[in-house]
Design an enzyme around this catalytic site. Structure first.
Site, PDB file in Angstrom:
ATOM      1  N   GLU A  34      -1.031 109.703  26.911  1.00 20.26           N
ATOM      2  CA  GLU A  34      -0.425 110.204  25.685  1.00 20.26           C
ATOM      3  C   GLU A  34       0.856 109.397  25.485  1.00 20.26           C
ATOM      4  OE1 GLU A  34       1.263 114.135  25.687  1.00 20.26           O
ATOM      5  OE2 GLU A  34       1.322 114.212  23.490  1.00 20.26           O
ATOM      6  N   ARG A 260      -3.667 114.490  41.638  1.00 21.94           N
ATOM      7  CA  ARG A 260      -2.625 113.574  41.199  1.00 21.94           C
ATOM      8  C   ARG A 260      -1.777 113.135  42.384  1.00 21.94           C
ATOM      9  NH1 ARG A 260       0.115 116.741  36.596  1.00 21.94           N
ATOM     10  NH2 ARG A 260       1.525 114.957  36.660  1.00 21.94           N
ATOM     11  N   LYS A 270       6.921 114.246  33.578  1.00 21.05           N
ATOM     12  CA  LYS A 270       7.495 113.516  32.452  1.00 21.05           C
ATOM     13  C   LYS A 270       8.732 114.233  31.919  1.00 21.05           C
ATOM     14  CE  LYS A 270       3.616 111.411  30.217  1.00 21.05           C
ATOM     15  NZ  LYS A 270       2.723 111.417  29.056  1.00 21.05           N
TER      16      LYS A 270
END
Length: 552
Positions: A34, A260, A270
Site C-alpha cells: 500500500e 511476518r 508503519k
RNA sequence: UGGGGUGUGGCCAAGCGGUAAGGCAACGGGCUUUGAACCCGUCAUUCGCAGGUUCGAAUCCUGCCACCCCAGCCA
C-alpha cells in the site's frame, strides 16, 4: 528446478502444484504494497519470497500497488517503493499495476454481487455498525437495511457512485452471516463513500472498494497462482474465498499465509515508524537507524546482504524475532571480500615521533589484504601522526596489546614505535604522546627483530583528511519494543558523531562508497550530504566483531 | 465463554513413524602486521506438558498448558 528450491512450506506447495499440474501457465506471484509509507526489511522478506519464487520456478511477479484508500496514500510513496524494490534487486518488468486500475471492473463485480443478492447497501452509521457487529464472543445482529430489494440496492449503489451521498453515510456490505464466529464474515463492508481525490484516479470515484473485496479480485484478474500474505490475514481467507465464489470470475488463487518478520531492537509498525519521522526523532524515513530499505541503503547495507538475510531467516508460520546479529553477519559477510580497507582514527590522539626528521615517507599498502585486484594506495608516515585514543592506555587492562608507556606497538603497514612519554591536560587526560620509531622496522623490510604484541592503525597528520564518522546503534534499547510506549524505549545513544581522520586516499576513491576502516568497522560515505562544517560524512554500516572486550 | 494461527537448543530453522540437518550467537583452540576475516572443535539422550497407539513417536491419537492475531467505513 531442483530440491534446492524447496526450502519452506510455500515453495513445497508451489513445487507440488507444478508437479501435479494444478496450475496451467507458469507461477505468478505479486508483491502488493500500500503506498502509504516506506518499505522496511519486513517487506523485503515478502519481496524476496514473491520474486524469489517466481525466479526459481520460472514464473513472473507483479508489483501491484494496493491503493484503495485515497486518504492515506500518495504518489510520492509509489515512487519511493519502486526505487526500493529495484534497489533490492528485483524487476517487475512491464508488470506494474495498481488496484485502482481495476476500479471499473471492481465496480461491475459489485453490481453483479448485488444482483445475485450477495450484497446490500447499508445506512448504518459507523457507530451503529460497530454496535451491531457484536463482539468476539457475542454474535452480531442483522442490519435493518439487510432486506432491501435487489432493485433498491442497485439503485442506491449507483447513486452512491454518482456522488449523491456524503462521505461515510452509506456502505455496500456483503450479505454473509452476522452470527459467524469469524468476525470478518459478519456482513463486512465492501465499499465505502469517500469524497476525496485519489492519487491516480483523481476525482473519478467517490466510492472506494475495501481491501477484502479488492485484493482477491485483483489476484484473480492477474492470474496469481499463489497469493502470499502474512499471518494476520489468515482470518480473512474465508472472505477472500467467499467473494471469488460469489461472482462470475474464472480464476481463484489460493491465499497462503506466513509469519511476518520480527527484528530485535526494531519495530516494523508503519505507524510507529512514521511517528518517529514526524516527531523528528530521526532525520527521515531514510535515517540510517531506521529498518527501512532506504535507511539501510543510506547506512551502506548492500542489497545482497538483505537478500541473503531473507534467505537465511526462512519462511514459516511461527512468530519470530530475529537477532540483529544475523543481519550484521550478513552485512559483514557480503562486504568482507569486496570492500577496500583503509585507516581511520575515530578519536584522534596526537603522537610525535621524536626521532623522525625530514619529509614524510610514503608507504605502499594494499586496498585489501587478500583481494589484490583492488590495488594499493600510498600511506604516509612522518613526525606527527594520530592514533586512536582507545589504542593507548596509561593503565592498561590485562591482555592489552596496544600502546602503553614504555611499550612498543606496530603501526599497520608502517613502523614499530615505542612510547617514551606523555603530555596531559588540566584534567589529567593524555593529550599527546611522545614516541620514537624504529627505522629498521619498516613493514615488509623489518630487520629490527622486535616482536610487538599488537598492531594498530594510524593516520599521519600530513595525510589526514578530517571527517565526521556517524556511528549508529540499535534504535531501541529493548529487544522487543512495545508499540504503545515505544518512545520510552528508544536508545538515546543510537547515533553518536565522532570527528576523526581518514587517510586522504579514501577521499579520492570514486568507484565505491564502502570502506572497512581497519579495526573499527565498515563505513559508507554519504555523497549527498556533508556536515554543517562542510566535512565529509561517513555512516557506520556495521561495526567489526570484537574479539576482545576490555572489562568496563 | 468465540474464531484463526503457533509451540524443536540463546535466536532462527530442517524434520513428513526408524532413532534430532544447517545458520547466527556463544565457548575453546589454530592462524594472523585488522584482538577482523579465515580454519578446526564444543554446544538438544531430547522436540510446550501429560497420557495413549506402536517393535519403534518430534513425527499418529487424546487431553491439557502457553504465546500470537481478529470486534477500521485501514491494509
Amino acid at each position: 528446478m531442483n530440491n534446492e528450491n524447496i526450502r519452506d512450506f510455500i515453495r513445497e506447495r508451489v513445487s507440488r502444484d507444478i508437479r501435479e499440474e494444478r496450475i496451467s501457465g507458469g507461477v505468478v506471484t505479486r508483491f502488493p504494497p500500500e503506498p502509504n509509507g516506506y518499505l522496511h526489511i519486513g517487506h523485503a522478506k515478502s519481496i524476496c519470497l514473491n520474486f524469489g519464487i517466481a525466479e526459481e520456478f520460472g514464473g513472473i511477479t507483479y508489483l501491484r500497488f494496493d491503493d484503495t484508500n485515497p486518504l492515506s496514500e500518495s504518489a510520492s510513496f509509489v515512487e519511493a517503493i519502486q526505487t526500493d524494490v529495484k534497489w533490492l534487486g528485483f524487476d517487475w518488468e512491464s508488470r506494474l499495476t495498481f488496484a485502482s486500475d481495476y476500479f471499473p471492473q471492481l465496480y461491475e463485480f459489485a453490481e453483479e454481487l448485488i444482483k445475485r443478492d450477495g450484497a446490500f447497501v447499508c445506512d448504518l452509521s459507523f457507530e451503529e455498525l460497530q454496535q451491531s457487529r457484536g463482539t468476539l464472543v457475542k454474535p452480531g445482529i442483522d442490519s435493518p437495511y439487510r432486506n432491501r430489494s435487489i432493485e433498491e440496492n442497485l439503485d442506491l449503489f449507483r447513486r452512491m457512485r454518482a456522488g449523491e451521498f456524503i462521505t461515510g453515510s452509506k456502505t455496500l456490505r456483503a450479505k454473509i452471516d452476522m452470527r459467524a464466529p469469524n468476525i470478518n464474515m459478519r456482513d463486512p463492508v465492501l465499499y465505502r463513500i469517500i469524497h476525496a481525490p485519489h492519487h491516480r484516479t483523481e476525482s473519478n470515484w467517490c466510492i472506494y472498494p475495501m481491501y477484502d473485496f479488492t485484493h482477491c479480485i485483483c489476484d484473480a484478474l492477474e492470474g496469481i497462482t499463489h497469493s502470499l500474505c502474512t499471518l494476520e490475514f489468515a482470518d480473512h481467507r474465508p472472505l477472500y474465498d467467499w467473494v471469488l465464489e460469489n461472482i462470475n470470475i474464472n480464476f481463484h488463487p489460493p491465499q497462503i499465509e506466513f509469519s511476518r518478520l520480527g527484528l530485535e531492537y526494531n519495530v516494523m509498525s508503519k505507524r510507529v515508524l512514521s511517528q518517529l519521522v514526524e516527531s523528528r526523532y530521526v532525520t527521515g524515513w531514510d535515517d540510517p537507524r531506521m529498518p527501512t530499505l532506504s535507511g539501510l541503503r543510506k547506512r551502506g547495507v548492500p542489497p545482497a546482504a538483505i537478500r541473503d538475510f531473507c534467505n537465511r531467516i526462512g519462511i514459516t508460520k511461527q512468530n519470530n524475532y530475529i537477532e540483529t546479529e544475523l543481519l550484521d553477519f550478513c552485512v559483514r559477510n557480503t562486504l568482507e571480500n569486496t570492500t577496500r580497507r583503509a585507516m581511520a582514527v575515530k578519536r584522534p590522539l596526537e603522537v610525535e615521533i621524536t626521532n623522525f626528521e625530514g619529509d614524510d615517507v610514503g608507504l605502499p599498502a594494499p586496498w585489501h589484504p587478500k583481494n589484490l585486484e583492488l590495488g594499493e594506495r600510498t600511506l604516509t608516515f612522518g613526525r606527527t601522526i594520530y592514533i586512536d585514543r582507545d589504542d593507548f592506555a596509561l593503565d592498561p587492562p590485562p591482555k592489552f596489546k596496544r600502546l602503553v608507556q614504555g611499550g612498543i606497538v606496530r603501526l599497520r603497514y608502517a613502523f614499530i614505535i615505542e612510547c617514551l612519554d606523555v603530555e596531559k591536560d588540566e584534567q589529567g587526560t593524555v593529550s599527546k604522546v611522545f614516541a620514537k620509531y624504529y627505522p629498521t622496522s619498516r613493514s615488509g623490510a623489518d630487520t629490527s627483530g622486535l616482536k610487538p604484541k599488537g598492531v594498530i592503525q594510524f593516520v599521519a597528520s600530513n595525510n589526514a583528511h578530517s571527517v565526521e564518522m556517524h556511528d549508529y546503534d540499535r534504535l531501541f534499547s529493548v529487544p522487543t519494543p512495545h508499540r504503545e510506549r515505544f518512545d520510552e524505549e528508544l536508545n538515546p545513544l543510537s547515533h553518536v558523531v565522532h570527528h576523526g581522520f581518514v587517510e586522504k586516499a579514501v577521499i579520492a576513491v570514486s568507484d565505491s562508497h564502502s570502506f572497512q576502516f581497519e579495526r573499527v568497522g565498515f563505513y559508507y560515505r554519504d555523497l549527498h550530504k556533508s556536515s554543517d562544517e562542510g566535512q565529509v560524512v561517513f555512516h557506520r554500516t556495521v561495526p567489526l566483531n570484537q574479539g576482545w572486550k576490555p572489562k568496563v
